[in-house]
Design an enzyme around this catalytic site. Structure first.
Site, PDB file in Angstrom:
ATOM      1  CG  ASP A  70      -1.907  -1.105   1.237  1.00 29.55           C
ATOM      2  OD1 ASP A  70      -2.177  -1.653   0.155  1.00 29.55           O
ATOM      3  OD2 ASP A  70      -2.409  -1.435   2.327  1.00 29.55           O
TER       4      ASP A  70
HETATM    5  N1  URA Z   1      -1.504  -5.830   3.960  1.00 32.86           N
HETATM    6  C1  URA Z   1      -1.928  -4.540   3.953  1.00 32.86           C
HETATM    7  O1  URA Z   1      -2.968  -4.207   4.505  1.00 32.86           O
HETATM    8  N2  URA Z   1      -1.151  -3.633   3.305  1.00 32.86           N
HETATM    9  C2  URA Z   1       0.022  -3.933   2.681  1.00 32.86           C
HETATM   10  O2  URA Z   1       0.689  -3.058   2.115  1.00 32.86           O
HETATM   11  C3  URA Z   1       0.440  -5.294   2.716  1.00 32.86           C
HETATM   12  C4  URA Z   1      -0.333  -6.209   3.360  1.00 32.86           C
END
Ligand code: URA
Length: 237
Positions: free
Chosen positions: A106
């Site tokens: 993310d």
């Molecule tokens: N899970 C999440 O919520 N975000 C990420 O970036 C990776 C795994």
């Protein structure tokens, strides 16, 4: 991203704008080589990494490329984006053609991001059947306790996808920090799992994917090529 396999005669005919009959003659005359050997058969299967030479002119010579990036906060795991810097834009001096990200993070997550142009390799790394573990350090807004361990291990039902998450391992590191290991990667999975406890994730850092561990000499935003051992630890069928 799928690997692009196709017939040699189609590739040369399209590339040189000649007929397939003309290609057959080139093959008979030993004018075409693939990966250093004279090619004889028009239906030879080639892919995007086949080194193809015709009449001493190189028609295709892509090298496989594999990188690890220490992704900083605020960088998007995408090849193009009009709002934020992209992970690929951090690979300074690297030819971006065909590069893609194997396992996104993310926008505000940090840590290990793998980038390659080898679609077969990234598909093997991410294949659900291969169950490659990904390890994260997660920092939470509120304290965590032992209940989280069982909840992660038992799996959680996600109504939107109609799935139950596979068993995940949660190790408590301190009142507000845990190490989480998952072998899948559903959309915002870790945030949604902690969301069940109404406990917002305030930091998410990926340490490793399978046997590939983020090099701790890389500062946020820095990258390096993978070693042969790191590339070879991904089992391809
Ligand atoms: N899970 C999440 O919520 N975000 C990420 O970036 C990776 C795994």
């Amino acid at each position: 991203m799928a690997s692009k396999r196709g017939r040699l005669d189609q590739f040369i005919a399209r590339r040189l704008q000649v007929s397939k009959k003309a290609v057959r003659q080139l093959l008979i005359d030993n004018k075409v080589s693939v990966d250093g050997k004279y090619a004889k058969t028009p239906d030879l299967l080639i892919d995007e990494f086949s080194h193809i030479v015709c009449n001493e002119v190189v028609l295709q010579q892509y090298q496989k490329q594999y990188y690890m990036l220490n992704k900083p906060d605020g960088v998007v795991s995408a090849t193009i984006d009009d709002k934020h810097p992209t992970a690929l834009s951090l690979l300074l001096g690297v030819e971006h053609d065909m590069l893609h990200i194997a396992g996104r993070l993310d926008l505000h997550s940090t840590g290990l991001l793998l980038i390659t142009n080898d679609a077969k390799w990234s598909a093997a790394l991410m294949a659900p059947n291969n169950k490659v573990d990904k390890h994260y350090i997660v920092t939470l807004a509120n304290p965590i306790d032992e209940r989280y361990i069982d909840a992660f291990a038992n799996g959680m039902y996600f109504e939107y996808e109609n799935i139950t998450t596979l068993p995940a391992t949660l190790t408590i590191l301190s009142s507000h920090q845990a190490r989480v290991s998952l072998c899948e990667g559903k959309y915002h999975q870790i945030k949604r799992m902690f969301g069940r406890f109404r406990n917002p994730v305030v930091g998410l850092h990926r340490e490793s994917i399978g046997e590939i561990v983020l090099d701790n000499t890389l500062l946020p935003g820095e990258f390096r090529s993978l070693t042969k051992a790191e590339i070879d630890c991904v089992i391809q069928q």
